[in-house]
Design a protein around this motif. Structure first.
Motif, short mmCIF file in Angstrom:
data_model
loop_
_atom_site.label_atom_id
_atom_site.label_comp_id
_atom_site.label_asym_id
_atom_site.label_seq_id
_atom_site.Cartn_x
_atom_site.Cartn_y
_atom_site.Cartn_z
N ALA A 78 25.15 38.79 -10.79
CA ALA A 78 25.85 37.76 -10.19
C ALA A 78 24.98 37.33 -9.12
O ALA A 78 24.92 35.77 -9.00
CB ALA A 78 27.02 37.95 -9.97
N LYS A 79 24.43 37.97 -8.31
CA LYS A 79 23.54 37.60 -7.15
C LYS A 79 22.53 36.61 -7.70
O LYS A 79 22.13 35.62 -7.12
CB LYS A 79 23.07 38.74 -6.61
N GLU A 80 21.62 36.96 -8.84
CA GLU A 80 20.77 36.31 -9.39
C GLU A 80 20.96 35.06 -10.02
O GLU A 80 20.54 33.88 -9.75
CB GLU A 80 19.87 36.96 -10.34
N VAL A 81 22.03 35.10 -10.77
CA VAL A 81 22.71 33.74 -11.21
C VAL A 81 23.06 32.69 -9.96
O VAL A 81 22.72 31.54 -10.22
CB VAL A 81 24.07 34.00 -12.07
N GLN A 82 23.66 33.46 -8.98
CA GLN A 82 23.97 32.41 -7.98
C GLN A 82 22.90 31.85 -7.29
O GLN A 82 22.80 30.84 -6.76
CB GLN A 82 24.85 33.31 -6.84
N LEU A 83 21.89 32.61 -7.02
CA LEU A 83 20.59 32.35 -6.19
C LEU A 83 19.99 30.97 -6.86
O LEU A 83 19.44 30.21 -6.70
CB LEU A 83 19.59 33.53 -6.39
N HIS A 84 20.04 31.16 -8.44
CA HIS A 84 19.25 30.04 -9.27
C HIS A 84 20.09 28.98 -9.15
O HIS A 84 19.71 28.05 -9.30
CB HIS A 84 18.97 30.75 -10.61
N MET A 85 21.57 29.13 -9.02
CA MET A 85 22.35 27.84 -9.23
C MET A 85 21.96 27.21 -8.05
O MET A 85 21.94 25.85 -8.01
CB MET A 85 23.82 28.26 -9.35
N TRP A 86 21.99 28.00 -6.63
CA TRP A 86 21.86 27.23 -5.33
C TRP A 86 20.59 26.55 -5.11
O TRP A 86 20.51 25.47 -4.55
CB TRP A 86 22.45 27.92 -4.27
N THR A 87 19.56 27.22 -5.47
CA THR A 87 18.08 26.77 -5.51
C THR A 87 18.16 25.62 -6.30
O THR A 87 17.31 24.43 -6.22
CB THR A 87 17.00 27.95 -5.86
N SER A 88 18.70 25.37 -7.37
CA SER A 88 18.66 24.28 -8.27
C SER A 88 19.27 23.19 -7.74
O SER A 88 18.82 22.20 -7.96
CB SER A 88 19.22 24.63 -9.81
N VAL A 89 20.38 23.45 -6.84
CA VAL A 89 21.08 22.34 -6.16
C VAL A 89 19.93 21.77 -5.29
O VAL A 89 19.92 20.60 -4.96
CB VAL A 89 22.55 22.73 -5.52
N CYS A 90 19.28 22.49 -4.51
CA CYS A 90 18.19 22.27 -3.62
C CYS A 90 17.25 21.25 -4.15
O CYS A 90 16.89 20.20 -3.78
CB CYS A 90 17.66 23.47 -2.90
#
Length: 221
Positions: free
Chosen positions: A184-196
Motif C-alpha cells: 500500500a505504501k508503494e501504491v500511495q507513493l506512485h499515486m502522489w508522485t503522479s499528482v505532482c
C-alpha cells in the motif's frame, strides 16, 4: 490475496522516469503530529491518529516547477476546480459526495477517493484557500489522519507544489499492509508522485530535480 488491478498498476508505475528522491527519518510526536483542526470542524466520523494502528507517518512530497505559465494561486484554483484533472485515473478518482457537485472544492465538502480493490477512502475538506486545502480522513479510510495539498511561489521564481500528510494506518490490517508488506505504501507513493507530475503539466511548467519525498516515522511509544 492482492487484487490483480492493484498489482498491475503498481508494477506499471515502477517504470516511471521522473527521479524520486526518497528518505526516511526517525520522527518525534512533538515535531510530526498533525496540525489542529480548524475551530468548528464537524468531528462526526473523523478518524484521528489515535484511532489508528502502528506508527505515525509524517510524509511530504515536493515538486519544484520552472517556467510555469501560472502562479501559485491560479494553479491551485485550477486544481480545486477539478481534482480528477491531476489524479492518476488508473489509481484514484475523486467523487464529491457532499457539497456543490459542479463547484470547486470548498471547506465542508466530502469526497470518496475511489481506488482499485477495497481501497475507497472517504475524506472531509477542513480548510481551503487560494494556496491549498486540507482533508481529514473519515471512518472506513485506509489511514487515520490528515493530508494537505498546497502551492507556493518560491523566491527564485519557481512554482512549488506539495502534498503533506500526517497519518497512521487505519487498523491493524492496514498497518501490516502499509508498514510491513509495503504494498500500500508503494501504491500511495506512485499515486502522489503522479499528482505532482500532473500538476506540473497543468501549470505549463517543467519539473526540476524530480520529486522530493521525505517520510518521518514516529514509532508507537
Amino acid at each position: 490475496m492482492w487484487p490483480a488491478g492493484i498489482l498491475i498498476t503498481s508494477w506499471t508505475y515502477l517504470w516511471r522516469t521522473v527521479p524520486l528522491h526518497r528518505r526516511e527519518l526517525e520522527g518525534r510526536w512533538e515535531d510530526d503530529a498533525p496540525p489542529p483542526l480548524p475551530p468548528g470542524t464537524p468531528l462526526d466520523e473523523v478518524q484521528f491518529p489515535q484511532d489508528g494502528s502502528g506508527p505515525l507517518f509524517h510524509r511530504r512530497y515536493r515538486a519544484r516547477i520552472r517556467e510555469a505559465h501560472m502562479d501559485a494561486p491560479e494553479t491551485m484554483r485550477r486544481v480545486r476546480a477539478d481534482l480528477n484533472a491531476v489524479a492518476p485515473s488508473s489509481l484514484a478518482r475523486f467523487q464529491k459526495v457532499m457539497g456543490d457537485e459542479d463547484g470547486p472544492l470548498e471547506a465542508g465538502d466530502e469526497y470518496v477517493v475511489r481506488m482499485p480493490g477495497p481501497w475507497d477512502g472517504p475524506v472531509r475538506v477542513v480548510e481551503a484557500d487560494e494556496h491549498g486545502f486540507r482533508f481529514v480522513t473519515l471512518d472506513g479510510h485506509l489511514e487515520a489522519g490528515q493530508i494537505a495539498w498546497r502551492t507556493g511561489d518560491a523566491p527564485d521564481g519557481m512554482l512549488v507544489f506539495e502534498i503533506e500528510s500526517w497519518a497512521r494506518p487505519g487498523d491493524p490490517v492496514s498497518a501490516l499492509v502499509h508498514h510491513r508488506l509495503r504494498m500500500a505504501k508503494e501504491v500511495q507513493l506512485h499515486m502522489w508522485t503522479s499528482v505532482c507530475e500532473k500538476v506540473t503539466r497543468l501549470s505549463g511548467g517543467r519539473l526540476t530535480g524530480g520529486v522530493d519525498i521525505e517520510t518521518r516515522v514516529v514509532e508507537e511509544g
